[in-house]
Design an enzyme around this catalytic site. Structure first.
Site, PDB file in Angstrom:
ATOM      1  N   SER A  27     -42.629  24.009   6.381  1.00 14.54           N
ATOM      2  CA  SER A  27     -42.122  25.207   7.036  1.00 14.54           C
ATOM      3  C   SER A  27     -40.782  25.538   6.390  1.00 14.54           C
ATOM      4  CB  SER A  27     -41.953  24.937   8.531  1.00 14.54           C
ATOM      5  OG  SER A  27     -41.373  26.054   9.168  1.00 14.54           O
ATOM      6  N   LYS A  57     -45.471  27.601   4.722  1.00 10.74           N
ATOM      7  CA  LYS A  57     -45.230  28.506   5.855  1.00 10.74           C
ATOM      8  C   LYS A  57     -43.829  29.064   5.681  1.00 10.74           C
ATOM      9  CE  LYS A  57     -44.070  27.397  10.629  1.00 10.74           C
ATOM     10  NZ  LYS A  57     -44.540  26.642  11.819  1.00 10.74           N
ATOM     11  N   LYS A  99     -40.837  31.552   7.459  1.00  5.86           N
ATOM     12  CA  LYS A  99     -40.414  32.204   8.697  1.00  5.86           C
ATOM     13  C   LYS A  99     -40.171  33.686   8.419  1.00  5.86           C
ATOM     14  CE  LYS A  99     -40.122  28.608  11.494  1.00  5.86           C
ATOM     15  NZ  LYS A  99     -40.852  28.520  12.760  1.00  5.86           N
ATOM     16  N   ASP A 119     -44.570  32.652  10.098  1.00  7.44           N
ATOM     17  CA  ASP A 119     -44.300  32.320  11.504  1.00  7.44           C
ATOM     18  C   ASP A 119     -43.159  33.211  11.999  1.00  7.44           C
ATOM     19  OD1 ASP A 119     -43.885  31.210  13.996  1.00  7.44           O
ATOM     20  OD2 ASP A 119     -43.414  29.189  13.271  1.00  7.44           O
ATOM     21  N   GLU A 156     -48.338  33.210  12.648  1.00  8.52           N
ATOM     22  CA  GLU A 156     -48.064  32.367  13.808  1.00  8.52           C
ATOM     23  C   GLU A 156     -47.148  33.089  14.798  1.00  8.52           C
ATOM     24  OE1 GLU A 156     -46.705  28.504  12.561  1.00  8.52           O
ATOM     25  OE2 GLU A 156     -46.030  27.927  14.561  1.00  8.52           O
ATOM     26  N   ASP A 174     -48.478  29.330  18.919  1.00 10.57           N
ATOM     27  CA  ASP A 174     -47.593  28.158  19.034  1.00 10.57           C
ATOM     28  C   ASP A 174     -46.990  28.196  20.447  1.00 10.57           C
ATOM     29  OD1 ASP A 174     -45.386  26.436  18.974  1.00 10.57           O
ATOM     30  OD2 ASP A 174     -44.596  27.105  17.064  1.00 10.57           O
ATOM     31  N   LYS A 225     -48.105  21.136  19.352  1.00  4.55           N
ATOM     32  CA  LYS A 225     -46.862  20.367  19.295  1.00  4.55           C
ATOM     33  C   LYS A 225     -46.842  19.439  20.493  1.00  4.55           C
ATOM     34  CE  LYS A 225     -44.028  23.730  16.841  1.00  4.55           C
ATOM     35  NZ  LYS A 225     -43.014  24.792  17.001  1.00  4.55           N
ATOM     36  N   GLY A 259     -44.145  21.129  14.063  1.00  2.00           N
ATOM     37  CA  GLY A 259     -42.966  20.260  14.061  1.00  2.00           C
ATOM     38  C   GLY A 259     -41.792  20.931  14.737  1.00  2.00           C
TER      39      GLY A 259
END
Ligand code: OSB
Ligand code: MG
Length: 369
Positions: free
Chosen positions: A136, A162, A164, A189, A214, A239, A263, A291
């Protein structure tokens, strides 16, 4: 298994690099480690709450109080038939699942150690000997920095990237990433940064054949995600929205997502994580392990969780050194050149604790029992 003593340790460690999401930038982690002692052994868990209540409602200090005043008193001195008993004992507490999950995970680790088994076996995992890893990558100061980071992680072998996103750091940035890396497994995400008013903008992302997007919409809104999913070709991965197996059932029934990020902390520990996993598996919905910038203890728990059969997509569990100059476990979590982590067969979560280092980063400690 009698829980005789519980110790909370608040540790503070700087991150190697800042980590920025749509809700803010983290440079230093405040983490609660939970040690449960009983029958001559100790189990360890990690509370995955952030330093501020921006990802969800929890933060390090709220978790400390919930554990000290509500969760720990319910399990201390109890004779438990199994670690399965912990979640029901704290189910009267509304929310605060990361606090409750840190305690629950510690009891699972204790149960595994008392049985002389690796944690993955005690939780019913073991479907794979190596778990597939992605990374990420947070919002960077510039697109060049992002491209450079992606380059480095791909060279290290990670299987998917991934990135952000947030309004102002989305379509144009992803276009540049795709132009440079046309064939990689890529996903984005948003951490709840958009609303349905942004549907047309999010629809533009279909052009980049992402694996998934996400949590684009509100942290607590499954219905809006169903409306958005009907407009997108790209699968939505939930998520923040999925805090229980029941939420997973509802999201799947409403076609709000095609993939679920599990998670451990967000759902309150291993028992509920496995239930979410089972609901998704029965519906043919793949899952992967998310995570929360964990220390080695939480990282090791995530590895055990990722051995359940339906964790078929690369997760966000990656090497310790991406986060920490020195981790609190020995050896640190390392990846293979193929972008996997080998699962340990040692009892419990499978790594040794570096107690001297833990002591040196502890800023608060309290025991009960
Ligand atoms: O949404 O997955 C998330 C980190 C902090 C809060 C939320 C998230 C994340 C990550 C990092 O994406 C995952 C990791 O590498 O630990
Ligand atoms: Mg996320």
């Amino acid at each position: 298994m009698r829980i005789e003593r519980v110790t909370l340790r608040h540790i503070r460690m700087p991150l190697v690099h800042f980590f920025e999401t749509s809700f803010g930038r983290t440079t230093e982690r405040d983490i609660i480690l939970v040690e449960v002692a009983g029958e001559g052994a100790s189990g360890w868990g990690e509370v995955t709450a952030g330093e501020s209540p921006f990802y969800n409602e929890e933060w390090t200090d709220s978790a400390w109080l919930i554990l000290r005043d509500y969760a720990i008193p319910r399990v201390l001195g109890r004779d438990l038939a199994s670690a399965e008993d912990v979640a029901p004992l704290t189910a009267h507490i509304r929310g605060h699942k990361m606090a409750r999950g840190g305690l629950e995970a510690a009891v699972w680790d204790l149960a595994a150690r008392l049985a002389g088994q690796p944690l993955w076996k005690t939780i019913g995992g073991g479907a794979r000997r190596e778990i597939p890893c992605g990374v990420s990558i947070g919002i960077q100061n510039s697109v060049d920095q992002l491209l450079e980071k992606i380059e480095r992680e791909l060279a290290a072998g990670y299987q998917r990237i991934k990135m952000k996103i947030k309004p102002g750091w989305d379509v144009d940035v992803i276009r540049q990433v795709r132009a440079r890396f046309p064939a990689i497994k890529l996903m984005a995400d948003a951490n709840s940064a958009y609303t349905l008013d942004d549907a047309a903008r999010l629809k533009q992302l279909d052009e980049f054949y992402l694996m998934m997007i996400e949590q684009p919409l509100a942290h607590d809104d499954i219905i809006d995600h169903a409306v958005l999913q009907a407009k997108l070709d790209t699968p939505i991965c939930l998520d923040e929205c999925i805090r229980s197996a029941h939420h997973a059932e509802q999201a799947i029934r409403l076609h709000a997502c095609g993939i679920i990020n599990i998670k451990l902390g967000r759902v309150g520990g291993f028992r509920e994580a496995r239930r979410v996993h089972d609901v998704a598996q029965a519906a043919g919905v793949p899952v992967w392990c998310g995570g929360m910038l964990e220390s080695g203890v939480g990282r090791a728990h995530n590895i055990a969780l990722s051995t359940l059969p339906n964790f078929v997509l690369p997760g966000d569990v990656s090497a310790s050194k991406r986060y920490w100059a020195r981790d609190i476990i020995v050896p640190p979590v390392e990846t293979t050149p193929q972008g996997t982590i080998r699962v340990s067969d040692e009892p419990g979560f499978g790594y040794d604790l570096d107690r001297d280092y833990i002591r040196s980063v502890t800023i608060r400690e309290e025991s009960a029992g």
